[in-house]
Write an enzyme that holds these catalytic residues in place. Structure first.
Site, PDB file in Angstrom:
ATOM      1  CG  HIS A 124      -1.715  -1.190   1.443  1.00 27.30           C
ATOM      2  ND1 HIS A 124      -1.190  -2.365   1.925  1.00 27.30           N
ATOM      3  CD2 HIS A 124      -3.015  -1.434   1.182  1.00 27.30           C
ATOM      4  CE1 HIS A 124      -2.145  -3.282   1.971  1.00 27.30           C
ATOM      5  NE2 HIS A 124      -3.258  -2.746   1.520  1.00 27.30           N
ATOM      6  CE  LYS A 150      -5.479  -4.535  -0.623  1.00 32.34           C
ATOM      7  NZ  LYS A 150      -5.844  -4.353   0.773  1.00 32.34           N
ATOM      8  CB  SER A 247     -24.681  12.998 -13.816  1.00 28.73           C
ATOM      9  OG  SER A 247     -25.126  14.300 -14.090  1.00 28.73           O
ATOM     10  CE  LYS A 301     -21.877  22.876 -18.785  1.00 32.72           C
ATOM     11  NZ  LYS A 301     -23.228  23.418 -18.784  1.00 32.72           N
ATOM     12  CG  ASP A 342     -26.893  22.515 -20.453  1.00 32.46           C
ATOM     13  OD1 ASP A 342     -27.418  21.575 -19.825  1.00 32.46           O
ATOM     14  OD2 ASP A 342     -25.789  23.004 -20.164  1.00 32.46           O
ATOM     15  CE1 TYR A 489     -29.252  20.489  -9.329  1.00 32.39           C
ATOM     16  CE2 TYR A 489     -29.304  21.460 -11.513  1.00 32.39           C
ATOM     17  CZ  TYR A 489     -28.612  20.868 -10.499  1.00 32.39           C
ATOM     18  OH  TYR A 489     -27.273  20.656 -10.646  1.00 32.39           O
TER      19      TYR A 489
HETATM   20  P1  NAP Z   1     -23.178  32.237 -14.055  1.00 30.70           P
HETATM   21  O1  NAP Z   1     -22.479  31.999 -15.345  1.00 30.70           O
HETATM   22  O2  NAP Z   1     -22.360  32.566 -12.857  1.00 30.70           O
HETATM   23  O3  NAP Z   1     -24.217  33.453 -14.281  1.00 30.70           O
HETATM   24  C1  NAP Z   1     -25.001  33.947 -13.240  1.00 30.70           C
HETATM   25  C2  NAP Z   1     -25.931  35.058 -13.732  1.00 30.70           C
HETATM   26  O4  NAP Z   1     -26.770  35.396 -12.659  1.00 30.70           O
HETATM   27  C3  NAP Z   1     -25.194  36.316 -14.158  1.00 30.70           C
HETATM   28  O5  NAP Z   1     -25.851  36.875 -15.257  1.00 30.70           O
HETATM   29  C4  NAP Z   1     -25.325  37.203 -12.924  1.00 30.70           C
HETATM   30  O6  NAP Z   1     -25.405  38.588 -13.242  1.00 30.70           O
HETATM   31  C5  NAP Z   1     -26.650  36.790 -12.383  1.00 30.70           C
HETATM   32  N1  NAP Z   1     -26.711  37.011 -10.940  1.00 30.70           N
HETATM   33  C6  NAP Z   1     -26.032  36.322  -9.975  1.00 30.70           C
HETATM   34  N2  NAP Z   1     -26.356  36.762  -8.756  1.00 30.70           N
HETATM   35  C7  NAP Z   1     -27.264  37.786  -8.945  1.00 30.70           C
HETATM   36  C8  NAP Z   1     -27.954  38.631  -8.071  1.00 30.70           C
HETATM   37  N3  NAP Z   1     -27.812  38.561  -6.745  1.00 30.70           N
HETATM   38  N4  NAP Z   1     -28.789  39.556  -8.593  1.00 30.70           N
HETATM   39  C9  NAP Z   1     -28.950  39.659  -9.915  1.00 30.70           C
HETATM   40  N5  NAP Z   1     -28.314  38.870 -10.806  1.00 30.70           N
HETATM   41  C10 NAP Z   1     -27.484  37.937 -10.325  1.00 30.70           C
HETATM   42  O7  NAP Z   1     -24.076  30.998 -13.653  1.00 30.70           O
HETATM   43  P2  NAP Z   1     -24.740  29.894 -14.612  1.00 30.70           P
HETATM   44  O8  NAP Z   1     -23.801  28.783 -14.837  1.00 30.70           O
HETATM   45  O9  NAP Z   1     -25.285  30.588 -15.809  1.00 30.70           O
HETATM   46  O10 NAP Z   1     -25.910  29.326 -13.685  1.00 30.70           O
HETATM   47  C11 NAP Z   1     -27.027  30.121 -13.379  1.00 30.70           C
HETATM   48  C12 NAP Z   1     -28.130  29.263 -12.794  1.00 30.70           C
HETATM   49  O11 NAP Z   1     -28.549  28.282 -13.719  1.00 30.70           O
HETATM   50  C13 NAP Z   1     -27.724  28.489 -11.530  1.00 30.70           C
HETATM   51  O12 NAP Z   1     -28.682  28.749 -10.546  1.00 30.70           O
HETATM   52  C14 NAP Z   1     -27.786  27.031 -11.912  1.00 30.70           C
HETATM   53  O13 NAP Z   1     -28.299  26.256 -10.870  1.00 30.70           O
HETATM   54  C15 NAP Z   1     -28.740  27.037 -13.078  1.00 30.70           C
HETATM   55  N6  NAP Z   1     -28.475  25.945 -14.022  1.00 30.70           N
HETATM   56  C16 NAP Z   1     -29.399  24.935 -14.103  1.00 30.70           C
HETATM   57  C17 NAP Z   1     -29.196  23.892 -14.997  1.00 30.70           C
HETATM   58  C18 NAP Z   1     -30.223  22.800 -15.079  1.00 30.70           C
HETATM   59  O14 NAP Z   1     -29.981  21.785 -15.733  1.00 30.70           O
HETATM   60  N7  NAP Z   1     -31.377  22.951 -14.481  1.00 30.70           N
HETATM   61  C19 NAP Z   1     -28.058  23.875 -15.807  1.00 30.70           C
HETATM   62  C20 NAP Z   1     -27.143  24.910 -15.704  1.00 30.70           C
HETATM   63  C21 NAP Z   1     -27.366  25.950 -14.803  1.00 30.70           C
HETATM   64  P3  NAP Z   1     -24.101  39.493 -13.505  1.00 30.70           P
HETATM   65  O15 NAP Z   1     -23.763  39.277 -14.954  1.00 30.70           O
HETATM   66  O16 NAP Z   1     -24.557  40.864 -13.215  1.00 30.70           O
HETATM   67  O17 NAP Z   1     -23.042  39.009 -12.571  1.00 30.70           O
END
Ligand code: NAP
Length: 545
Positions: A124, A150, A247, A301, A342, A489
């Protein structure tokens, strides 16, 4: 870990019920003169391996080697012998007394008496792959009394698993080759695929005797141990971190439900393209691994697109336009394909909510709140489907850039209500691309869109009392026929959705997007329809819903 015979036998009985074939009794601290070692082996509900691991090899036994030999002597001569006895290679090489004793206890070609136990020689390394790994193997192979080799070492990356698979595949002797730590999980789960003698599992998560050991339940149910074989196809979720990803549970349940010969694993790869390239490249290069695809999440990504482009693979046009892909598909001939499930998941979730086909999205008005990664894929998808999209964001400049990226004409900035600009990408369809405009978040209350999609984390656990749209400031036409879709979610029903439902809107939780993007991946990989209801059930169970 044996504390008392009764406790050990009760645990072994539970292991047998859970489907274990063999139990390892770790007698590291069960060594005193009163400890009934003969009773431990004699009454065992399962055949057993007897191990007394010293501190210097990662165990708990603090006895010196002479005293430890006496414990073994007692265990091996007092009653029925165990199926195997595990002795550390280092101890075996160092002590002629131990070698002589072991030669009497275990079955081997030179055995003169009668002995049934098999000798496992083990090694180990809790820090790294030992530099002298192959010297250790040679020593184990050369030891005539050794029936099983092992080797266990801490995996620094997913690539270390490949070497464990190679050792198993080579089959110098019956072999156990396992990598410890989070990155080593594939070696534990796929041991059967590569003809490993066994893998170890813990009864409960807090009873693991080595870092990264799965529980018996996880191994059997989540990772489909009994269904895996040499041709099992391997998939995974690549990201950092991925420990809490749903996942694996979703896809493995899907494989089970459809009888598909596949297994899906967490694949943690540290941020940085060099890690991604080296790891994914190594997994692809081992043909016998049958690595056939992956879900790719943050922060890889963009790296997926680059990797597939560099390897001469195909990239879905809209994924290229979005600048991010979340699905890697590997053909049986090794061809690579990167796509983005997505946006399609978001389109399908909305279509399902409205009871319409994708073609009917053309001309609809969609408000996207947020301008980050999720928003980008969703904006691209709706624009490609011919919808008019207004991007509302806290930082207007970011919304503007997003609108411009998917608008062919106009200045890409609107007042939050009417359409402006134009363009987009029809992504191979004959639908005219819709218009995309940007607007400040404060203008959302003036919005006259029919579909609202939250792509910000506002309202996500633990800030569940927050919402991107206060009910008092909700757009005036909120009500019957309006769709409100929250990509969050966790929780399944956010405050936004709860209030929209109260206003008679059609609500769509983020779980639906998540299961649909997984379903699209599943279909691409398996050629079978994804069991959406199974995916949803797994997700609800995992989220306590
Ligand atoms: P991200 O790239 O960090 O973008 C976040 C966005 O939210 C930005 O436009 C940001 O605005 C805005 N924001 C954050 N906090 C804020 C606040 N307090 N007030 C106003 N605007 C705010 O994040 P992302 O990857 O796009 O993910 C965003 C959401 O999508 C997450 O909640 C995630 O759970 C969800 N999501 C879900 C799935 C699914 O399969 N269901 C898949 C992917 C993502 P600024 O530009 O001003 O900073």
């Amino acid at each position: 870990m044996v504390e008392a015979v009764q406790q050990a036998h009760a645990a072994a009985a539970r292991a047998a019920e859970g489907g274990a074939d063999l139990v390892e009794y770790r007698i590291d601290t069960f060594t005193g003169p009163d400890c009934d070692l003969a009773g431990l082996v004699d009454g065992s509900p399962l055949p057993c391996i007897l191990t007394c691991r010293p501190v210097w090899e990662g165990g708990l036994c603090e006895l010196d080697e002479t005293a430890r030999l006496k414990v073994f002597e007692r265990a091996m001569t007092a009653g029925r012998p165990p199926a195997y006895i595990d002795i550390e290679l280092a101890a075996y090489q160092k002590s002629p007394d131990l070698r002589r004793a072991v030669a009497r206890w275990v079955d081997h070609p030179g055995q003169v008496g009668r002995a049934d136990a098999g000798l496992i020689l083990s090694s180990h390394d809790f820090e790294q792959r030992p530099v002298d790994l192959y010297q250790r193997i040679e020593a184990m192979v050369a030891a005539a009394a050794c029936r099983v080799i092992k080797l266990a070492w801490r995996a620094r990356s997913l690539r270390d698993n490949i070497e464990a698979f190679e050792l198993l595949r080579h089959g110098y002797k019956p072999t156990i080759a396992l990598c410890m730590g989070e990155a080593g999980l594939p070696s534990r789960v796929l041991a059967r695929k590569f003809n490993g003698l066994l893998t170890f599992a813990a009864l409960e998560a807090d009873q693991a005797t080595a870092p990264g050991q799965p529980t018996l339940e996880q191994l059997k149910t989540l990772y489909r141990w009994d269904a895996t074989g040499p041709l099992t196809r391997v998939y995974g979720v690549i990201g950092h971190p991925v420990g809490h990803s749903m996942s694996p549970a979703i896809h493995n349940a899907g494989f089970d439900h459809t009888g598909f010969d596949g297994v899906y694993l967490p694949m943690p790869i540290p941020p940085d393209y060099t890690h991604f390239k080296a790891t994914v490249g190594a997994w692809l290069d081992m043909a016998d691994l049958h690595f056939r695809g992956a879900s790719v999440t943050i922060p890889h990504k963009e790296n997926l697109l680059r990797f597939v482009a560099e390897r001469g693979g195909q990239i879905e046009p809209l994924a290229a336009r979005i600048g991010a892909a979340n699905t890697l598909t590997v053909g049986d001939d090794g061809t690579l394909h990167a796509s983005n499930s997505d946006y399609a998941a978001a389109l399908d979730a909305v279509c399902n909510g409205l009871g319409i086909g994708r073609a009917e999205l053309a001309g609809r008005r969609v408000a996207v709140i947020g301008a980050g990664g999720a928003a980008r894929a969703i904006v691209a998808g709706f624009a490609a489907a011919g919808a008019t999209v207004v991007v509302y964001n806290r930082t207007l400049e970011r919304a503007r850039q997003l609108a411009e990226a998917f608008s062919a004409g106009g200045d890409g900035v609107g007042d939050g209500g009417g359409p402006a600009g134009g363009g987009g990408d029809a992504a191979g369809t004959d639908v005219a691309p819709g218009k995309v405009v940007a607007a400040p978040l404060e203008k959302l209350c003036d919005c006259c869109c029919q579909i609202y999609i939250n792509c910000t984390p506002i309202g996500m656990h633990p800030d569940v009392d927050k919402t991107p749209i206060e009910a008092s400031a909700a757009p005036r036409q909120w009500g019957e026929g309006t769709v409100v879709f929250d990509t969050i979610y966790n929780p399944i029903e956010t405050r936004l959705l709860r209030e929209a439902r109260a206003a008679d809107c059609i609500t769509i939780p983020g779980t639906e997007m998540f299961t649909r993007q997984a379903a699209a991946q599943f279909q691409t990989w398996t050629g079978r329809e994804a069991p959406l209801e199974v995916f949803e059930g797994v997700m609800r169970k995992r989220m306590g819903g």
